[in-house]
Design a protein around this motif. Structure first.
Motif, PDB file in Angstrom:
ATOM      1  N   LEU A  18      27.167  36.520  42.406  1.00 48.62           N
ATOM      2  CA  LEU A  18      27.622  35.426  43.250  1.00 48.62           C
ATOM      3  C   LEU A  18      26.474  34.434  43.410  1.00 48.62           C
ATOM      4  O   LEU A  18      25.383  34.801  43.844  1.00 48.62           O
ATOM      5  CB  LEU A  18      28.063  35.961  44.610  1.00 48.62           C
ATOM      6  N   THR A  19      26.699  33.179  43.029  1.00 49.08           N
ATOM      7  CA  THR A  19      25.605  32.199  42.998  1.00 49.08           C
ATOM      8  C   THR A  19      25.722  31.102  44.035  1.00 49.08           C
ATOM      9  O   THR A  19      24.743  30.422  44.335  1.00 49.08           O
ATOM     10  CB  THR A  19      25.537  31.539  41.608  1.00 49.08           C
ATOM     11  N   LYS A  20      26.924  30.902  44.593  1.00 49.62           N
ATOM     12  CA  LYS A  20      27.100  29.810  45.546  1.00 49.62           C
ATOM     13  C   LYS A  20      28.311  30.100  46.419  1.00 49.62           C
ATOM     14  O   LYS A  20      29.308  30.632  45.941  1.00 49.62           O
ATOM     15  CB  LYS A  20      27.311  28.484  44.800  1.00 49.62           C
ATOM     16  N   VAL A  21      28.211  29.752  47.703  1.00 47.84           N
ATOM     17  CA  VAL A  21      29.373  29.887  48.582  1.00 47.84           C
ATOM     18  C   VAL A  21      29.567  28.595  49.346  1.00 47.84           C
ATOM     19  O   VAL A  21      28.629  27.864  49.646  1.00 47.84           O
ATOM     20  CB  VAL A  21      29.227  31.062  49.576  1.00 47.84           C
ATOM     21  N   GLY A  22      30.822  28.291  49.636  1.00 47.12           N
ATOM     22  CA  GLY A  22      31.170  27.105  50.393  1.00 47.12           C
ATOM     23  C   GLY A  22      32.440  27.396  51.144  1.00 47.12           C
ATOM     24  O   GLY A  22      32.737  28.539  51.461  1.00 47.12           O
ATOM     25  N   LEU A  42      44.565  27.156  57.001  1.00 44.40           N
ATOM     26  CA  LEU A  42      44.120  28.508  57.317  1.00 44.40           C
ATOM     27  C   LEU A  42      42.872  28.828  56.506  1.00 44.40           C
ATOM     28  O   LEU A  42      42.662  28.308  55.421  1.00 44.40           O
ATOM     29  CB  LEU A  42      45.215  29.544  56.981  1.00 44.40           C
ATOM     30  N   ALA A  43      42.047  29.702  57.053  1.00 42.77           N
ATOM     31  CA  ALA A  43      40.846  30.113  56.339  1.00 42.77           C
ATOM     32  C   ALA A  43      41.235  31.140  55.291  1.00 42.77           C
ATOM     33  O   ALA A  43      41.368  32.321  55.569  1.00 42.77           O
ATOM     34  CB  ALA A  43      39.845  30.721  57.316  1.00 42.77           C
ATOM     35  N   THR A  44      41.470  30.687  54.066  1.00 46.18           N
ATOM     36  CA  THR A  44      42.023  31.619  53.075  1.00 46.18           C
ATOM     37  C   THR A  44      41.171  31.796  51.835  1.00 46.18           C
ATOM     38  O   THR A  44      40.972  32.889  51.373  1.00 46.18           O
ATOM     39  CB  THR A  44      43.434  31.185  52.645  1.00 46.18           C
ATOM     40  N   ILE A  45      40.680  30.728  51.254  1.00 48.99           N
ATOM     41  CA  ILE A  45      40.016  30.894  49.963  1.00 48.99           C
ATOM     42  C   ILE A  45      38.614  30.312  50.001  1.00 48.99           C
ATOM     43  O   ILE A  45      38.394  29.220  50.502  1.00 48.99           O
ATOM     44  CB  ILE A  45      40.808  30.244  48.808  1.00 48.99           C
ATOM     45  N   GLY A  46      37.670  31.070  49.520  1.00 49.55           N
ATOM     46  CA  GLY A  46      36.277  30.609  49.518  1.00 49.55           C
ATOM     47  C   GLY A  46      35.982  29.770  48.304  1.00 49.55           C
ATOM     48  O   GLY A  46      36.386  30.084  47.192  1.00 49.55           O
ATOM     49  N   ASP A  47      35.265  28.679  48.499  1.00 49.68           N
ATOM     50  CA  ASP A  47      34.809  27.849  47.392  1.00 49.68           C
ATOM     51  C   ASP A  47      33.508  28.451  46.899  1.00 49.68           C
ATOM     52  O   ASP A  47      32.415  27.949  47.144  1.00 49.68           O
ATOM     53  CB  ASP A  47      34.623  26.416  47.883  1.00 49.68           C
ATOM     54  N   SER A  48      33.624  29.575  46.205  1.00 43.70           N
ATOM     55  CA  SER A  48      32.448  30.334  45.759  1.00 43.70           C
ATOM     56  C   SER A  48      32.389  30.349  44.254  1.00 43.70           C
ATOM     57  O   SER A  48      33.386  30.174  43.553  1.00 43.70           O
ATOM     58  CB  SER A  48      32.519  31.778  46.285  1.00 43.70           C
ATOM     59  N   TYR A  49      31.166  30.571  43.736  1.00 45.13           N
ATOM     60  CA  TYR A  49      30.965  30.565  42.292  1.00 45.13           C
ATOM     61  C   TYR A  49      30.176  31.810  41.902  1.00 45.13           C
ATOM     62  O   TYR A  49      29.338  32.300  42.644  1.00 45.13           O
ATOM     63  CB  TYR A  49      30.196  29.318  41.853  1.00 45.13           C
ATOM     64  N   ALA A  50      30.459  32.305  40.694  1.00 43.89           N
ATOM     65  CA  ALA A  50      29.715  33.446  40.184  1.00 43.89           C
ATOM     66  C   ALA A  50      29.420  33.205  38.721  1.00 43.89           C
ATOM     67  O   ALA A  50      30.194  32.572  38.002  1.00 43.89           O
ATOM     68  CB  ALA A  50      30.519  34.738  40.354  1.00 43.89           C
TER      69      ALA A  50
END
Length: 445
Positions: A423-427, A434-442
């Motif tokens: 996992l390299t980045k989270v947003g 609703l708080a459902t999906i993370g803008d994350s990168y791997a």
């Protein structure tokens, strides 16, 4: 009402929870197998079927608006209201001239038959509903399977026996009915043989599985499922903490095949409000369950639901909720605004909290939820993790970890593959408020 003998077009709209999504999918299959064309709800169709929701007043309004839009799209179409609103308030819907048929949850499996009889002018009834609490209703519950990307979701339980003071769902869905354990095991084996790696078990109140037929409870079901050869992961939908005893928690947190992700609705983090909600636990008891889970399996994601603006939630109660929510290690929070529903016992309290105060409290808790979601995922930055590829996009794919971290990954691996990545980045992104999906990168190794 007779329609032309040509192949008829049927359009579906689904409002509300995943239960409705699963049931709409089953209805689409029934109509498709009978030779009907399934078309988009925004297009002109011969039959429109709206699977309604009644969890809030806003849900009711949206259901009515959607039904009326269907008739405007094609004034000659048959417009059908089914689902929870149709079950709880059938006569209210029956008064709407744009609606031709009202079919409650008690008759949802017979929607196709009712519609065809209506087409062939075999009756003039408009409303089809029974009391879903009758002893002889729903003696047998059958599994339904809904596919979300590369994940089959098995609905193995229906109904709830809790009767929280704010909740209309037991009146709309009835008491607990569960599928047979062996039937579920057989379906999971079938899906694994087809190459699926993660199976999601869901229900109205999954933790009450087996409360009807007594052949075994959730723990008994899971003990059999973890032994299914080739099954990579089992994920569980929302559960209540009252059913989570030490034996079940120990099993959930020591079996590698069970995803370390549990959605445990707290609804309020103030003891007085919880009592008025008839939740039958205290904040301390809730926290003790969460702490036991995290002690056994520290990487676990704990999600929750919270209602703001319950009638007895005064400023002190809300401050208690904010304080406790800040301290509980939630990975994400779904926040809902209270809406008074007829037939629920909370009606006796009235609707004391103003709309503006409800809106502000909802905003505060959602902001806390967004921050907690980011903080949870930040703990895993730079760590090797296993992602199940569940969705394909044009430039990337979405992977899902056992502890419910979604990440955008550039990989050539196909759907349903297991990819090891860092996992390299989270947003953060909002989806449907609703708080459902993370803008994350791997990045793949």
């Amino acid at each position: 009402m007779r329609l032309e003998s040509r192949k008829l077009k049927v359009a579906f709209a689904t409002l509300g929870c995943r239960m409705n999504q699963f049931e709409t999918s089953a209805l689409e299959d029934q109509f498709s197998l009978k030779g009907y064309d399934i078309t988009d709800f925004e297009s002109v169709a011969d039959i429109y079927i709206v699977n309604t929701c009644t969890v809030t007043n806003d849900a009711d309004r949206t259901s009515r608006k959607t039904l009326r839009q269907a008739k405007r799209r094609n004034p000659n179409a048959i417009v059908v209201a089914t689902g929870c609103y149709a079950q709880v308030s059938p006569q209210e819907l029956a008064k709407i001239p744009e609606i031709d048929l009202v079919i409650g949850n008690s008759h949802k499996t017979a929607v196709l038959e009712i519609v065809e009889n209506y087409i062939n002018e075999k009756f003039e009834n408009k409303v089809f509903i029974d009391n879903i609490f009758r002893e002889n209703d729903f003696k047998t519950f059958f599994i339904s399977t809904f596919y979300e990307g590369s994940r089959p979701i098995l609905k193995v339980q229906e109904g709830c026996n809790s009767f929280c003071s704010f909740c209309i769902i037991p009146f709309a869905r009835g008491k607990v009915r569960s599928a047979k354990i062996q039937d579920i095991v057989n379906q999971v084996k079938f899906l694994v043989d087809k190459g699926y790696k993660e199976i999601v078990l869901t229900g109205t109140q999954l933790s009450q599985f087996g409360y009807d037929h007594k052949e075994g409870y959730l723990l008994d079901l899971l003990k059999q499922l973890v032994n299914v050869e080739g099954l990579y992961r089992i994920r569980l939908s929302s559960m209540g903490i009252n059913e989570l005893d030490d034996y079940l928690i120990d099993f959930l947190t020591t079996q590698e095949k069970i995803a370390p992700h549990f959605h445990l609705s707290i609804q309020s983090a103030d003891d007085r409000v919880l009592k008025d909600m008839k939740r039958n636990y205290s904040v301390k008891q809730y926290v003790e369950k969460v702490e036991k889970i995290l002690k056994n399996r520290p990487d676990t994601a704990i999600g929750t639901d919270i209602i703001t603006g319950f009638p007895t939630e005064d400023e002190t109660a809300f401050k208690n909720t904010v304080k406790n929510v800040e301290e509980i290690p939630f990975a994400y929070i779904h926040v809902f605004t209270y809406s008074m529903r007829d037939n629920t016992s909370a009606v006796k309290f009235g609707d004391r909290v103003s709309p503006q105060v409800k809106k502000e409290r909802t905003k505060i808790l959602r902001e806390i939820g967004e921050r907690k979601s980011i903080d949870f995922r930040k703990k895993f930055l730079g760590k090797d993790m296993e992602f199940l590829i569940i969705t394909e996009k044009e430039d990337y794919k979405i992977g899902l970890t056992g502890n419910y971290i979604h990440a955008k990954i550039k990989t050539d691996q196909p759907l349903n593959s297991i990819v090891k990545s860092k996992l390299t980045k989270v947003g953060y992104e909002r989806e449907d408020n609703l708080a459902t999906i993370g803008d994350s990168y791997a990045d793949t190794n």
